[in-house]
Design an enzyme around this catalytic site. Structure first.
Site, PDB file in Angstrom:
ATOM      1  N   THR A   1      32.768  14.057  -0.573  1.00 50.37           N
ATOM      2  CA  THR A   1      34.152  14.541  -0.643  1.00 50.37           C
ATOM      3  C   THR A   1      34.697  14.010  -1.958  1.00 50.37           C
ATOM      4  O   THR A   1      34.734  12.798  -2.161  1.00 50.37           O
ATOM      5  CB  THR A   1      34.976  13.977   0.533  1.00 50.37           C
ATOM      6  OG1 THR A   1      34.346  14.343   1.756  1.00 50.37           O
ATOM      7  CG2 THR A   1      36.407  14.480   0.499  1.00 50.37           C
TER       8      THR A   1
ATOM      9  N   HIS B   1      43.334  30.143   6.318  1.00 45.13           N
ATOM     10  CA  HIS B   1      41.934  29.700   6.339  1.00 45.13           C
ATOM     11  C   HIS B   1      41.380  29.765   7.763  1.00 45.13           C
ATOM     12  O   HIS B   1      40.301  30.304   7.997  1.00 45.13           O
ATOM     13  CB  HIS B   1      41.836  28.273   5.793  1.00 45.13           C
ATOM     14  CG  HIS B   1      40.480  27.646   5.960  1.00 45.13           C
ATOM     15  ND1 HIS B   1      39.386  28.035   5.209  1.00 45.13           N
ATOM     16  CD2 HIS B   1      40.033  26.675   6.790  1.00 45.13           C
ATOM     17  CE1 HIS B   1      38.329  27.311   5.577  1.00 45.13           C
ATOM     18  NE2 HIS B   1      38.693  26.484   6.530  1.00 45.13           N
TER      19      HIS B   1
ATOM     20  N   GLU C   1      35.840  23.213  -0.388  1.00 44.93           N
ATOM     21  CA  GLU C   1      37.109  23.462   0.293  1.00 44.93           C
ATOM     22  C   GLU C   1      38.207  22.855  -0.572  1.00 44.93           C
ATOM     23  O   GLU C   1      38.195  21.655  -0.860  1.00 44.93           O
ATOM     24  CB  GLU C   1      37.113  22.880   1.712  1.00 44.93           C
ATOM     25  CG  GLU C   1      36.201  23.671   2.646  1.00 44.93           C
ATOM     26  CD  GLU C   1      36.371  23.342   4.119  1.00 44.93           C
ATOM     27  OE1 GLU C   1      36.941  22.270   4.436  1.00 44.93           O
ATOM     28  OE2 GLU C   1      35.930  24.153   4.950  1.00 44.93           O
TER      29      GLU C   1
ATOM     30  N   ASP D   1      39.701  14.644   8.220  1.00 48.57           N
ATOM     31  CA  ASP D   1      39.975  15.942   7.595  1.00 48.57           C
ATOM     32  C   ASP D   1      40.570  16.885   8.635  1.00 48.57           C
ATOM     33  O   ASP D   1      40.106  16.939   9.777  1.00 48.57           O
ATOM     34  CB  ASP D   1      38.681  16.528   7.012  1.00 48.57           C
ATOM     35  CG  ASP D   1      38.980  17.700   6.071  1.00 48.57           C
ATOM     36  OD1 ASP D   1      40.011  17.664   5.381  1.00 48.57           O
ATOM     37  OD2 ASP D   1      38.171  18.641   6.034  1.00 48.57           O
TER      38      ASP D   1
ATOM     39  N   GLU E   1      41.573  21.321  -1.073  1.00 50.26           N
ATOM     40  CA  GLU E   1      42.513  20.621  -0.187  1.00 50.26           C
ATOM     41  C   GLU E   1      43.354  19.633  -0.994  1.00 50.26           C
ATOM     42  O   GLU E   1      43.032  19.300  -2.130  1.00 50.26           O
ATOM     43  CB  GLU E   1      41.751  19.831   0.899  1.00 50.26           C
ATOM     44  CG  GLU E   1      40.795  20.696   1.705  1.00 50.26           C
ATOM     45  CD  GLU E   1      40.259  20.035   2.965  1.00 50.26           C
ATOM     46  OE1 GLU E   1      40.888  19.065   3.450  1.00 50.26           O
ATOM     47  OE2 GLU E   1      39.212  20.486   3.461  1.00 50.26           O
TER      48      GLU E   1
ATOM     49  N   GLN F   1      26.649  23.661   9.106  1.00 50.40           N
ATOM     50  CA  GLN F   1      27.847  23.669   9.959  1.00 50.40           C
ATOM     51  C   GLN F   1      27.739  24.696  11.083  1.00 50.40           C
ATOM     52  O   GLN F   1      28.073  24.418  12.239  1.00 50.40           O
ATOM     53  CB  GLN F   1      29.069  23.972   9.086  1.00 50.40           C
ATOM     54  CG  GLN F   1      30.411  23.890   9.806  1.00 50.40           C
ATOM     55  CD  GLN F   1      31.587  24.156   8.854  1.00 50.40           C
ATOM     56  OE1 GLN F   1      31.405  24.329   7.644  1.00 50.40           O
ATOM     57  NE2 GLN F   1      32.794  24.169   9.396  1.00 50.40           N
TER      58      GLN F   1
ATOM     59  N   LYS G   1      29.622  18.082   6.586  1.00 48.49           N
ATOM     60  CA  LYS G   1      30.764  17.577   5.812  1.00 48.49           C
ATOM     61  C   LYS G   1      30.519  16.164   5.303  1.00 48.49           C
ATOM     62  O   LYS G   1      31.451  15.519   4.837  1.00 48.49           O
ATOM     63  CB  LYS G   1      32.005  17.563   6.708  1.00 48.49           C
ATOM     64  CG  LYS G   1      32.350  18.902   7.339  1.00 48.49           C
ATOM     65  CD  LYS G   1      32.995  19.821   6.350  1.00 48.49           C
ATOM     66  CE  LYS G   1      33.646  20.994   7.061  1.00 48.49           C
ATOM     67  NZ  LYS G   1      34.495  21.742   6.138  1.00 48.49           N
TER      68      LYS G   1
ATOM     69  N   ASP H   1      36.486  19.129  -0.162  1.00 45.21           N
ATOM     70  CA  ASP H   1      35.651  18.835   1.008  1.00 45.21           C
ATOM     71  C   ASP H   1      34.397  19.722   0.920  1.00 45.21           C
ATOM     72  O   ASP H   1      34.349  20.809   1.484  1.00 45.21           O
ATOM     73  CB  ASP H   1      36.476  19.137   2.272  1.00 45.21           C
ATOM     74  CG  ASP H   1      35.664  19.025   3.543  1.00 45.21           C
ATOM     75  OD1 ASP H   1      34.649  18.308   3.542  1.00 45.21           O
ATOM     76  OD2 ASP H   1      36.055  19.654   4.550  1.00 45.21           O
TER      77      ASP H   1
ATOM     78  N   GLU I   1      35.251  32.159   2.472  1.00 46.21           N
ATOM     79  CA  GLU I   1      36.270  33.203   2.624  1.00 46.21           C
ATOM     80  C   GLU I   1      36.242  34.188   1.453  1.00 46.21           C
ATOM     81  O   GLU I   1      36.382  35.384   1.641  1.00 46.21           O
ATOM     82  CB  GLU I   1      37.662  32.567   2.698  1.00 46.21           C
ATOM     83  CG  GLU I   1      37.883  31.667   3.897  1.00 46.21           C
ATOM     84  CD  GLU I   1      39.110  30.803   3.686  1.00 46.21           C
ATOM     85  OE1 GLU I   1      38.957  29.666   3.197  1.00 46.21           O
ATOM     86  OE2 GLU I   1      40.220  31.276   3.980  1.00 46.21           O
TER      87      GLU I   1
ATOM     88  N   ARG J   1      27.673  25.275   4.796  1.00 44.04           N
ATOM     89  CA  ARG J   1      28.057  26.250   5.838  1.00 44.04           C
ATOM     90  C   ARG J   1      26.943  26.565   6.823  1.00 44.04           C
ATOM     91  O   ARG J   1      27.224  26.819   8.005  1.00 44.04           O
ATOM     92  CB  ARG J   1      28.533  27.545   5.184  1.00 44.04           C
ATOM     93  CG  ARG J   1      29.733  27.402   4.293  1.00 44.04           C
ATOM     94  CD  ARG J   1      30.919  26.833   5.025  1.00 44.04           C
ATOM     95  NE  ARG J   1      32.090  26.740   4.152  1.00 44.04           N
ATOM     96  CZ  ARG J   1      33.183  26.075   4.478  1.00 44.04           C
ATOM     97  NH1 ARG J   1      33.272  25.429   5.636  1.00 44.04           N
ATOM     98  NH2 ARG J   1      34.198  26.039   3.641  1.00 44.04           N
TER      99      ARG J   1
HETATM  100 MN    MN Z   1      37.932  20.561   5.109  1.00 36.20          MN
END
Ligand code: MN
Length: 421
Positions: A257, A135, A201, A128, A203, A240, A253, A233, A363, A237
């Site tokens: 996915t 971002h 996420e 990834d 993507e 992370q 992560k 993804d 975000e 948080r």
């Molecule tokens: Mn990602």
């Protein structure tokens, strides 16, 4: 290029995601039947496995490549075989195809509504990236302040991390809220608890269809890409934030996915190519790109709380990325890292410049400080148990639409403490 008309009427509308111009690759089953390779057109799925076995459409005259529940063996044949197969199938499905062909393809296809969809390819590896500048700037501002938002290497290197192929699931699969190590900023020590900041996420995933054993150029990397999927993804948080230094994301992560059920072939996206944005710092020459490597694909995210209608929480476009998949793939091989058929490369979160175009809740809610209000009136900073999250992607041609099928998943509540005795 205008809409290519098919004798399958449902493929001729301006809004179907699967016109003759698309022909995306998937894997399907009906009832208790075997998994087969399929191609979507209009409201039907063509059974490519049976077409091959019957000798009506073969990618390789010598060997069966579709007698397996994945497209990997087909991808391994290479770009010339992909183009040749696509041209022949297009002719068979086009308006004016002879009656015997129409009869055979009607027999060897099923209604899409009756098909269960599975992972379209065997995901052999998964990497990834972090190639969206909006971002990276947003996240960097929240984590390190506006002065240090972009790491010093970001404008030179397509940043990535090696993910887990085992985590990749097809659209429709439920995702379970994970447990992990969490440490509040003011706490002295971490605790082991269910994630409280579970996120998405938005993507695009590039599917690598050719292997390599040494460094490749961006042009060679472009030729290795078979097609694209939508990719979510899922990201924890709080896990992370505690684990990411110094080696990057790990368990945050690794839960799941999700990818769309259909791989849209690169050929179907060719009319929508756009160049990467102007460089803010010159790239090293090995990353120069001759062929425009991004695509004009409208993307959106919808969130439906359990039992409630969905709200659109983000609208953006894949053209917002700073690095293309071919640049990422070329960079991935610089060390001599071997790439395999079935490698999956996540683009990185696709956020646009506007607030409404941010591709993650981190975000959108600015780290939880500015909760969103959904159409149902509920507030969201991060995902709640029972939420259904869906990614949508469409490219708009002259009288037709190219789609990927929805990329959706529902968040289930965490289980009891897995280590409680
Ligand atoms: Mn990602």
């Amino acid at each position: 290029m205008p809409l290519l008309r098919s004798w399958i009427d449902s493929a001729n509308s301006a809004t179907t995601p699967f016109p003759l111009n698309n022909l995306p690759h998937g894997v399907f089953s009906v009832g208790e039947g075997d998994l087969r390779c399929g191609i979507a057109i209009g409201d039907r799925v063509i059974d490519a496995t049976v077409l091959e076995a019957a000798g009506l459409l073969r990618a390789d005259p010598e060997a069966d490549v579709l007698d397996a529940p994945y497209w990997n063996d087909f991808m391994e044949l290479g770009p010339k075989a992909w183009a040749d197969y696509r041209a022949r199938l297009t002719a068979m499905l086009a308006e004016g195809a002879d009656e015997a062909t129409q009869d055979a393809l009607t027999t060897f296809s099923v209604p899409l509504a009756e098909a269960a969809l599975h992972l379209p390819f065997k995901v052999t590896e998964y990497t990834d990236f972090y190639a969206g500048k909006h971002h990276a700037t947003n996240v960097g501002t929240m984590f390190r302040g506006a002065e240090n938002a972009l790491p010093p290497n970001w404008l030179s290197i397509p940043i990535g991390y090696n993910g887990r192929a085992s985590s990749v699931v097809v659209s429709g699969t439920d995702v379970r809220r994970p447990w992990g190590q969490l440490k509040a900023p003011d706490a002295e020590l971490p605790v082991f608890a269910p994630c409280k900041r579970f996120d998405l996420e938005l993507e695009l995933g590039a599917v690598v269809g050719q292997a390599s054993s040494g460094p490749v150029t961006v042009a060679e990397a472009e030729d290795m890409i078979f097609g694209y999927v939508l990719l979510n993804d899922w990201s924890a948080r709080d896990i992370q934030a505690w684990e990411y230094q110094p080696l990057g994301p790990f368990q945050a992560k690794a839960t799941a996915t999700t990818i769309s059920p259909w791989i849209v072939p690169k050929a179907a996206l060719a009319p929508f190519r756009v160049p990467v944005p102007a460089r803010e710092r010159p790239l090293l020459p090995y990353l120069d790109e001759a062929t425009p490597g991004l695509y004009d694909i409208d993307l959106s995210v919808s969130l439906a709380p359990a039992g409630k209608a969905a709200s659109t929480i983000s609208r953006t476009n894949y053209r917002e990325m700073y690095y293309s998949a071919a640049q990422q793939l070329a960079h991935h091989t610089t060390s001599g890292c071997p790439m395999n058929v079935g490698d999956l490369l996540g683009s990185g979160t696709i956020s646009g410049p506007e607030k409404s175009a941010r591709g993650s809740l981190l975000e959108l809610s600015w780290g939880g400080k500015e909760p969103l209000t959904l159409d149902s009136g509920e507030a969201r900073s991060f995902l709640e148990d029972g939420d259904r999250l869906t990614l949508h992607g469409t490219a708009h041609g002259d009288g037709y639409t190219i789609g990927f099928g929805d990329c959706t998943g529902r968040l289930l509540a965490a289980l009891a403490d897995p280590y409680a005795r």
